[in-house]
Design a protein around this motif. Structure first.
Motif, PDB file in Angstrom:
ATOM      1  N   UNK A 118     120.909 134.613  89.518  1.00 36.12           N
ATOM      2  CA  UNK A 118     120.167 135.325  89.937  1.00 36.12           C
ATOM      3  C   UNK A 118     119.337 136.153  90.086  1.00 36.12           C
ATOM      4  N   UNK A 119     120.007 137.390  89.298  1.00 35.51           N
ATOM      5  CA  UNK A 119     119.555 138.529  89.023  1.00 35.51           C
ATOM      6  C   UNK A 119     118.430 138.610  86.907  1.00 35.51           C
ATOM      7  N   UNK A 120     117.688 137.559  86.907  1.00 38.43           N
ATOM      8  CA  UNK A 120     117.928 137.633  84.855  1.00 38.43           C
ATOM      9  C   UNK A 120     116.003 137.889  85.145  1.00 38.43           C
ATOM     10  N   UNK A 121     115.255 137.140  86.775  1.00 37.28           N
ATOM     11  CA  UNK A 121     113.927 138.429  86.862  1.00 37.28           C
ATOM     12  C   UNK A 121     113.966 140.157  86.624  1.00 37.28           C
ATOM     13  N   UNK A 122     114.805 140.126  86.599  1.00 40.82           N
ATOM     14  CA  UNK A 122     115.265 141.625  86.335  1.00 40.82           C
ATOM     15  C   UNK A 122     115.405 141.812  84.487  1.00 40.82           C
ATOM     16  N   UNK A 123     115.577 141.562  84.040  1.00 38.05           N
ATOM     17  CA  UNK A 123     116.283 141.267  82.381  1.00 38.05           C
ATOM     18  C   UNK A 123     115.301 142.685  81.946  1.00 38.05           C
ATOM     19  N   UNK A 124     113.878 142.134  82.581  1.00 41.07           N
ATOM     20  CA  UNK A 124     112.618 143.494  81.735  1.00 41.07           C
ATOM     21  C   UNK A 124     112.759 144.092  81.790  1.00 41.07           C
ATOM     22  N   UNK A 125     113.100 145.035  82.885  1.00 40.57           N
ATOM     23  CA  UNK A 125     113.342 146.396  83.376  1.00 40.57           C
ATOM     24  C   UNK A 125     113.965 146.517  83.768  1.00 40.57           C
ATOM     25  N   UNK A 126     115.493 146.960  83.236  1.00 38.89           N
ATOM     26  CA  UNK A 126     116.906 147.734  83.027  1.00 38.89           C
ATOM     27  C   UNK A 126     116.894 148.896  84.363  1.00 38.89           C
ATOM     28  N   UNK A 127     115.543 149.513  84.417  1.00 39.65           N
ATOM     29  CA  UNK A 127     116.097 150.502  85.320  1.00 39.65           C
ATOM     30  C   UNK A 127     116.069 149.633  86.964  1.00 39.65           C
ATOM     31  N   UNK A 128     115.187 149.098  87.290  1.00 38.69           N
ATOM     32  CA  UNK A 128     115.327 147.762  88.911  1.00 38.69           C
ATOM     33  C   UNK A 128     117.288 147.389  88.420  1.00 38.69           C
ATOM     34  N   UNK A 129     117.658 146.330  87.726  1.00 37.16           N
ATOM     35  CA  UNK A 129     119.056 146.194  88.082  1.00 37.16           C
ATOM     36  C   UNK A 129     119.640 147.710  87.536  1.00 37.16           C
ATOM     37  N   UNK A 130     119.899 148.883  87.045  1.00 37.76           N
ATOM     38  CA  UNK A 130     120.862 149.618  87.043  1.00 37.76           C
ATOM     39  C   UNK A 130     120.750 150.159  89.190  1.00 37.76           C
ATOM     40  N   UNK A 131     119.631 150.467  89.106  1.00 37.96           N
ATOM     41  CA  UNK A 131     119.530 151.011  90.618  1.00 37.96           C
ATOM     42  C   UNK A 131     119.912 149.897  91.749  1.00 37.96           C
ATOM     43  N   UNK A 132     120.226 149.037  91.324  1.00 37.57           N
ATOM     44  CA  UNK A 132     120.704 148.067  92.131  1.00 37.57           C
ATOM     45  C   UNK A 132     122.116 147.812  92.049  1.00 37.57           C
ATOM     46  N   UNK A 133     122.570 147.706  90.821  1.00 37.59           N
ATOM     47  CA  UNK A 133     123.767 148.203  91.042  1.00 37.59           C
ATOM     48  C   UNK A 133     124.323 149.069  91.663  1.00 37.59           C
ATOM     49  N   UNK A 134     123.677 150.412  90.754  1.00 31.35           N
ATOM     50  CA  UNK A 134     123.921 151.685  91.788  1.00 31.35           C
ATOM     51  C   UNK A 134     124.068 151.929  93.622  1.00 31.35           C
ATOM     52  N   UNK A 135     122.943 151.478  93.941  1.00 28.50           N
ATOM     53  CA  UNK A 135     122.661 152.017  94.848  1.00 28.50           C
ATOM     54  C   UNK A 135     123.362 150.528  96.178  1.00 28.50           C
ATOM     55  N   UNK A 136     124.050 149.225  95.693  1.00 30.86           N
ATOM     56  CA  UNK A 136     125.308 148.743  95.718  1.00 30.86           C
ATOM     57  C   UNK A 136     126.776 149.663  96.268  1.00 30.86           C
ATOM     58  N   UNK A 137     126.586 150.551  94.745  1.00 35.52           N
ATOM     59  CA  UNK A 137     127.816 150.478  94.927  1.00 35.52           C
ATOM     60  C   UNK A 137     128.090 152.531  95.602  1.00 35.52           C
ATOM     61  N   UNK A 138     127.220 152.970  95.440  1.00 31.17           N
ATOM     62  CA  UNK A 138     127.218 154.144  96.414  1.00 31.17           C
ATOM     63  C   UNK A 138     127.149 153.518  97.757  1.00 31.17           C
ATOM     64  N   UNK A 139     127.705 152.343  98.630  1.00 27.77           N
ATOM     65  CA  UNK A 139     127.582 151.774  99.934  1.00 27.77           C
ATOM     66  C   UNK A 139     125.953 151.696 100.679  1.00 27.77           C
ATOM     67  N   UNK A 140     125.273 151.096  99.876  1.00 29.93           N
ATOM     68  CA  UNK A 140     123.404 151.761  99.823  1.00 29.93           C
ATOM     69  C   UNK A 140     122.705 153.003 100.406  1.00 29.93           C
ATOM     70  N   UNK A 141     123.733 153.732  99.878  1.00 29.91           N
ATOM     71  CA  UNK A 141     122.782 154.806 100.386  1.00 29.91           C
ATOM     72  C   UNK A 141     121.686 155.309  99.451  1.00 29.91           C
ATOM     73  N   UNK A 142     120.330 155.352  99.736  1.00 29.02           N
ATOM     74  CA  UNK A 142     119.636 155.884  98.904  1.00 29.02           C
ATOM     75  C   UNK A 142     119.543 157.740  97.900  1.00 29.02           C
TER      76      UNK A 142
END
Length: 399
Positions: free
Chosen positions: A325-349
């Protein structure tokens, strides 16, 4: 030296020999007064075996003074037998050696009190001989005691291995033979490598053994019965017996083990009655693996703590689909990392921005880009669950 030692006009050996029985009884009373463990020995043992071996030692010292030579091997045979019996009774070796040294000093003090200035040469010879006696009996006692303890430890280890095999094998007949505890806290643990273990041999191996000994001692403090181990310096299985009531908290055990080892420790724990130990051990090992694979911090885990990750590790075609489901983000690692950190922080931007070292507006932009590429919006509760599962699946099946 061929001449008989004389002190105050009397052969030294006669000063002891003619009252050996009385002196032995007096000396045993000194042991009781000066050495705490001797106060706890049964009276019949003090009056019997301990008094007899003390008298034998006094007569052996008489022979040393009479013949001017160390004790003969045959004279040391009863000393070795007595030391082996003390090992069987689990009298500490240091207490045993304290008794022999106290006895030698007590005899010396009694004799030297009789000396006159004319006895100077005899006193020097006596000093040499008392050292020879002490050296001989110390060697005999230590050798016999340690040999007996090694044999006992071998038997204990054999019994421990039999108990572990019976519990992990789930054989009812074998379980009946080893008399297991009512229940066990079954723990699978992983122990990080201590910096000292990186030394070249033999330093690294010694450091590993010392770490393992500290771990065993730390776990044993949480049980009144013998803890069962299938353990090396990197970890393994621990079966902590639970006699009655609640089992000790796995978190507390792991924290103490980590302090003792001086390194981070991961563990998974399940409580089980003997018949359930094989299944509990399997689950504990799997939970520990899941906690490690998914990057959880050191600590104690139960199945309930890693339910999603555990389920994702079970064989299923859905795992690869979730990760995709997250393969579309493989060309932009920053997007994938940001999504991961966003969830880990409890959606605290704002917190996510701090961790990523970017402006909160950048986090917002990246999240919008991720939504447009994947169609998964973390603001939607249903899609948020899918994103979390997809991230977990990617950890298990990296692409």
């Amino acid at each position: 030296m061929t001449d008989v030692l004389v002190l105050a006009g009397c052969p030294v050996h006669e000063l002891l020999e003619r009252q050996a029985i009385v002196l032995a009884r007096q000396l045993v009373r000194v042991f009781v007064e000066e050495i705490p463990i001797y106060r706890r020995l049964p009276r019949e043992e003090l009056d019997g075996d301990i008094t007899w071996i003390t008298e034998h030692n006094l007569r052996m010292i008489c022979g040393v003074f009479r013949h001017g030579r160390p004790p003969l091997p045959a004279e040391l045979t009863p000393i070795r037998a007595s030391a082996a019996r003390r090992a069987q009774e689990r009298v500490p070796l240091e207490a045993l050696l304290a008794a022999y040294n106290l006895g030698a000093r007590w005899v010396w003090d009694r004799l030297i009190a009789l000396a006159t200035p004319a006895d100077f040469a005899a006193v020097l010879d006596m000093n040499r001989l008392i050292f020879a006696y002490t050296e001989a009996v110390t060697s005999a006692v230590c050798t016999a005691y340690l040999k007996e303890r090694e044999g006992m430890l071998s038997q204990e280890q054999h019994a421990m291995h039999a108990a572990v095999s019976a519990l992990l094998g789930g054989d009812p007949a074998a379980l009946a033979a080893v008399r297991p505890a009512p229940a066990y806290l079954v723990m699978a643990i992983f122990v990080a490598e201590h910096p000292d273990e990186k030394q070249d041999e033999p330093g690294g191996a010694i450091a590993a053994r010392r770490k393992l000994a500290r771990i065993r001692a730390a776990v044993q403090r949480h049980a009144t019965e013998q803890v069962l181990f299938v353990l090396d310096a990197a970890g393994g299985l621990v079966l902590l017996p639970v006699a009655s009531g609640e089992a000790p908290e796995a978190t507390g055990v792991v924290e103490e083990v980590s302090r003792a080892a001086g390194v981070p420790v991961w563990a998974a724990a399940e409580r089980a009655v003997p018949a359930e130990v094989p299944a509990a051990a399997k689950v504990a090992e799997e939970v520990l693996e899941v906690a490690r694979v998914f990057g959880h911090p050191p600590g104690a885990y139960r199945l309930a703590d890693v339910l999603l990750e555990y389920q994702l590790t079970r064989p299923s075609p859905a795992t690869a689909e979730l990760a995709g489901l997250l393969d579309p983000l493989l060309d932009n690692p920053d997007l994938l990392r940001t999504l991961k950190v966003y969830l880990e922080t409890g959606l605290d931007r704002r917190r996510a921005a701090e961790l990523l070292h970017v402006h909160p507006n950048t986090v917002d932009y990246r999240l919008r880009r991720a939504v447009s590429l994947t169609g998964l919006d973390p603001a939607d509760p249903a899609q948020l669950q899918r994103i979390g599962a997809a991230l977990a699946a990617r950890r298990l099946t990296p692409r």
